[in-house]
Design a protein around this motif. Sequence first.
Motif, PDB file in Angstrom:
ATOM      1  N   VAL A   1       2.899  -6.934  -9.468  1.00 16.03           N
ATOM      2  CA  VAL A   1       3.088  -6.484  -8.088  1.00 16.03           C
ATOM      3  C   VAL A   1       2.163  -5.284  -7.883  1.00 16.03           C
ATOM      4  O   VAL A   1       2.321  -4.256  -8.538  1.00 16.03           O
ATOM      5  CB  VAL A   1       4.553  -6.078  -7.833  1.00 16.03           C
ATOM      6  N   ASN A   2       1.202  -5.444  -7.003  1.00 13.47           N
ATOM      7  CA  ASN A   2       0.217  -4.397  -6.771  1.00 13.47           C
ATOM      8  C   ASN A   2       0.361  -3.831  -5.367  1.00 13.47           C
ATOM      9  O   ASN A   2       0.492  -4.591  -4.410  1.00 13.47           O
ATOM     10  CB  ASN A   2      -1.205  -4.963  -6.911  1.00 13.47           C
ATOM     11  N   ALA A   3       0.345  -2.496  -5.266  1.00 10.76           N
ATOM     12  CA  ALA A   3       0.307  -1.852  -3.947  1.00 10.76           C
ATOM     13  C   ALA A   3      -1.114  -1.361  -3.751  1.00 10.76           C
ATOM     14  O   ALA A   3      -1.510  -0.350  -4.329  1.00 10.76           O
ATOM     15  CB  ALA A   3       1.307  -0.708  -3.880  1.00 10.76           C
ATOM     16  N   VAL A   4      -1.898  -2.085  -2.958  1.00 12.03           N
ATOM     17  CA  VAL A   4      -3.331  -1.798  -2.839  1.00 12.03           C
ATOM     18  C   VAL A   4      -3.636  -1.247  -1.448  1.00 12.03           C
ATOM     19  O   VAL A   4      -2.890  -1.505  -0.501  1.00 12.03           O
ATOM     20  CB  VAL A   4      -4.171  -3.070  -3.108  1.00 12.03           C
ATOM     21  N   PRO A   5      -4.726  -0.487  -1.323  1.00  9.74           N
ATOM     22  CA  PRO A   5      -5.094  -0.007   0.014  1.00  9.74           C
ATOM     23  C   PRO A   5      -5.278  -1.202   0.949  1.00  9.74           C
ATOM     24  O   PRO A   5      -5.796  -2.234   0.526  1.00  9.74           O
ATOM     25  CB  PRO A   5      -6.434   0.700  -0.215  1.00  9.74           C
ATOM     26  N   SER A   6      -4.844  -1.063   2.214  1.00 13.99           N
ATOM     27  CA  SER A   6      -4.908  -2.212   3.101  1.00 13.99           C
ATOM     28  C   SER A   6      -6.346  -2.571   3.452  1.00 13.99           C
ATOM     29  O   SER A   6      -6.635  -3.685   3.863  1.00 13.99           O
ATOM     30  CB  SER A   6      -4.079  -1.980   4.360  1.00 13.99           C
ATOM     31  N   SER A   7      -7.262  -1.631   3.281  1.00 11.25           N
ATOM     32  CA  SER A   7      -8.695  -1.936   3.306  1.00 11.25           C
ATOM     33  C   SER A   7      -9.366  -0.871   2.439  1.00 11.25           C
ATOM     34  O   SER A   7      -8.751   0.169   2.185  1.00 11.25           O
ATOM     35  CB  SER A   7      -9.241  -1.902   4.733  1.00 11.25           C
ATOM     36  N   PRO A   8     -10.607  -1.091   1.976  1.00 13.74           N
ATOM     37  CA  PRO A   8     -11.225  -0.095   1.080  1.00 13.74           C
ATOM     38  C   PRO A   8     -11.218   1.313   1.680  1.00 13.74           C
ATOM     39  O   PRO A   8     -10.987   2.302   0.981  1.00 13.74           O
ATOM     40  CB  PRO A   8     -12.657  -0.624   0.921  1.00 13.74           C
ATOM     41  N   LEU A   9     -11.418   1.396   2.996  1.00 19.64           N
ATOM     42  CA  LEU A   9     -11.431   2.685   3.673  1.00 19.64           C
ATOM     43  C   LEU A   9     -10.079   3.387   3.594  1.00 19.64           C
ATOM     44  O   LEU A   9      -9.975   4.610   3.507  1.00 19.64           O
ATOM     45  CB  LEU A   9     -11.787   2.429   5.142  1.00 19.64           C
ATOM     46  N   ARG A  10      -9.020   2.601   3.624  1.00 18.03           N
ATOM     47  CA  ARG A  10      -7.652   3.136   3.675  1.00 18.03           C
ATOM     48  C   ARG A  10      -7.206   3.752   2.345  1.00 18.03           C
ATOM     49  O   ARG A  10      -6.106   4.259   2.228  1.00 18.03           O
ATOM     50  CB  ARG A  10      -6.673   2.034   4.088  1.00 18.03           C
ATOM     51  N   ARG A  11      -8.073   3.671   1.355  1.00 22.05           N
ATOM     52  CA  ARG A  11      -7.782   4.388   0.117  1.00 22.05           C
ATOM     53  C   ARG A  11      -7.937   5.881   0.342  1.00 22.05           C
ATOM     54  O   ARG A  11      -7.223   6.673  -0.265  1.00 22.05           O
ATOM     55  CB  ARG A  11      -8.755   3.895  -0.969  1.00 22.05           C
ATOM     56  N   TRP A  12      -8.854   6.231   1.236  1.00 21.76           N
ATOM     57  CA  TRP A  12      -9.209   7.648   1.387  1.00 21.76           C
ATOM     58  C   TRP A  12      -8.851   8.201   2.755  1.00 21.76           C
ATOM     59  O   TRP A  12      -8.464   9.356   2.865  1.00 21.76           O
ATOM     60  CB  TRP A  12     -10.724   7.830   1.159  1.00 21.76           C
ATOM     61  N   ILE A  13      -9.038   7.411   3.788  1.00 21.17           N
ATOM     62  CA  ILE A  13      -8.828   7.920   5.149  1.00 21.17           C
ATOM     63  C   ILE A  13      -7.542   7.330   5.705  1.00 21.17           C
ATOM     64  O   ILE A  13      -7.372   6.102   5.723  1.00 21.17           O
ATOM     65  CB  ILE A  13     -10.019   7.538   6.052  1.00 21.17           C
ATOM     66  N   LYS A  14      -6.630   8.173   6.174  1.00 13.76           N
ATOM     67  CA  LYS A  14      -5.305   7.744   6.633  1.00 13.76           C
ATOM     68  C   LYS A  14      -4.778   6.665   5.695  1.00 13.76           C
ATOM     69  O   LYS A  14      -4.593   5.515   6.094  1.00 13.76           O
ATOM     70  CB  LYS A  14      -5.395   7.175   8.054  1.00 13.76           C
ATOM     71  N   PRO A  15      -4.553   7.020   4.435  1.00  8.36           N
ATOM     72  CA  PRO A  15      -4.247   5.992   3.426  1.00  8.36           C
ATOM     73  C   PRO A  15      -2.996   5.181   3.787  1.00  8.36           C
ATOM     74  O   PRO A  15      -2.006   5.745   4.253  1.00  8.36           O
ATOM     75  CB  PRO A  15      -3.983   6.805   2.155  1.00  8.36           C
ATOM     76  N   ASN A  16      -3.088   3.895   3.629  1.00 10.88           N
ATOM     77  CA  ASN A  16      -1.898   3.056   3.682  1.00 10.88           C
ATOM     78  C   ASN A  16      -2.109   1.874   2.756  1.00 10.88           C
ATOM     79  O   ASN A  16      -3.202   1.687   2.204  1.00 10.88           O
ATOM     80  CB  ASN A  16      -1.522   2.652   5.106  1.00 10.88           C
TER      81      ASN A  16
END
Lengths: 296, 346
Positions: free
Chosen positions: A51-66
């Motif tokens: 079960v992985n919780a991954v950034p919803s897009s590559p950008l979302r790892r850093w900017i407004k992370p979700n």
Amino acid sequence: MIADHWPSRTLRIGPASFHLRSPFRRVIDEVNALYRDYPAATNDGIYDYAVNAVPSSPLRRWIKPNLRLECDFEPFDTLPLPVELGMLGLEMGMNLQMAVGYRRHVVVHAASSAEGGKAALLIGDSGAGKSTLSALLAYREGWRHLGDEFALLDLHAPLLHPFPRPISLKNASISTMEARAPTDRFGPVLEGTVKGTIRHLLPPAAAIDAMQTPAEIALVVAPHFRENAAPAWRPMTRTETYVRLAASSTNQALMGEAGFEAVWRCLAHAPAFDIIYGSSDDALELFETLWRKVTA
Amino acid sequence: MTPPAILHRALAAPESMRGLSADDWNALIRVGRAERLLGTVAARAAPLWEALPEGALTCLAEERDLTRGDHLAAGWEINRAALALKNVGCPVILMKGSAYLHTGLAAAEGRRIGDLDILVPRAALPAVEAALLAHGWIQAKENAYDDHYYRTWMHELPPMVHKERGGVIDVHHTILPLTARLKPDAGALIESRVAVADGLFVLGPAEMLLHSAAHVAYDGEFEGGTRNLWDIHCLASDFARIEGFWDGLAAAAEQHQLRTPLSRALRLARRLYGTDVPETLAGRMDIVDRLALRKLHGRDRFGHQGAKLSDRLLYIRGHWLRMPPLMLAQHLARKALRRKAQAQPV
């Protein structure tokens, strides 16, 4: 940090094992804190579900992370979760694996609890009071907590297998239990979920230590919480109980004859009652009465 | 070795599973689940069951039991459809998983079987649809656009679902969308049929393999390609024992305009599973093969396929082959809007 070195945690809960993983360090830190009493490895290094919780897009790892979930058995298209609810996301992911993927036992959406080798199964819709009642049994009456989300019915004998993940307390029941369980057994307060406020309560350590030991099913109870209701109970027929259990099982129908046999075997072994209560004291008292009745 | 390569090797050479590390097993289980091939792995692992680690056996046994249930349910759906269509007066030809199962082919071993796919003459479609509706099947798509999409452009009716059992049936009248550039000869496909049990039929061996090849190389973007190619490998290995099979296959491929997709599918099956294929039929690797191989090896050890440019190219290619450009643009826009509207809170 490349994907292969994301923080991760292997976790055994009862007969199932999970590999949880996320690039967001705080999510795995929270998992490690909440699941500190659970084994962090399997016997041979092979686990059941990722079960992985991954950034919803590559950008979302850093900017407004979700984040969103990636699992062996995938959720439908879902909206991203804020990182603060990441641990809850992983929990939902684990639940989904059990509901959709797991086939080693009949999985019933129910709580279960044991005393002296015999177990009670608590069935009912969300909000009926299953989690609270099982938490009260564990922390007030000293029962062995088997699980508050999924009960696992053995395929060959009238047994319940423990799946004692942290108890998911919602809204008012949080304060009910905060008065009765040690502070260090609680997880963080999670606000703004679809079910309102959620706070996890770690089962007593003894319940986790004994999570490989099944218990014989002796009682089925369908609790109904109604504000200010006078306590009442009535026996349920096997047919009624079967329909309720089948409807709250995620995999019984999919398992065909083996699933049907497992459910029916448990019903034939354990009498079932519907109870209505208006306070946790009434609930426990009703429960104790029925328990004495069936185990006498 | 890529994580998918562990799966390819486990299928083609099950003995390789004896030497897998815990990490290898974890990758194999993830990729196998993602490709819906873990049940097939379990079936292939049967002779070496005792030698495998406990954690792997738990997952494989679960998948094996799941597949058994699938086959039982699929057998019952076949039985019910045969009964419903008994008096329609046209041949009913099982396709894909149900055909392999009902014929007892090796391709069915451990294979997940979902929808029931059947092929009937186009002229018989109204009667077949009416008979299914009369026997408890209902339309699964309520969306008017979907209904229009299937009836006007596709090679099948909109899927129907049985209102009590939930089993889905896809009624085909040919094997490629009507909008596709290639036009297989539907009449000849139906003529090739071979009788099996319960008054039902399956496609002739060459046509069965061609249908599978059309799925791999033409209809779509190599989604599920690993499993489709395993089907190809099993069918080709089984049918190669029939005298003159390859010559008949080459002739049938020409007749149905499927020579290119057939060669591609055989080449890719040979690359993944070491299928024994005559050189003249296989032909030479091309750029599409390379894109496809990238995709077939594209899953990570958690079974996830990254959204790579090569996959986007294949997606566009898949649709390009299915329909003319303007229709394609309209269709993709519609799908994109719908996806956006369907996302749900957890």
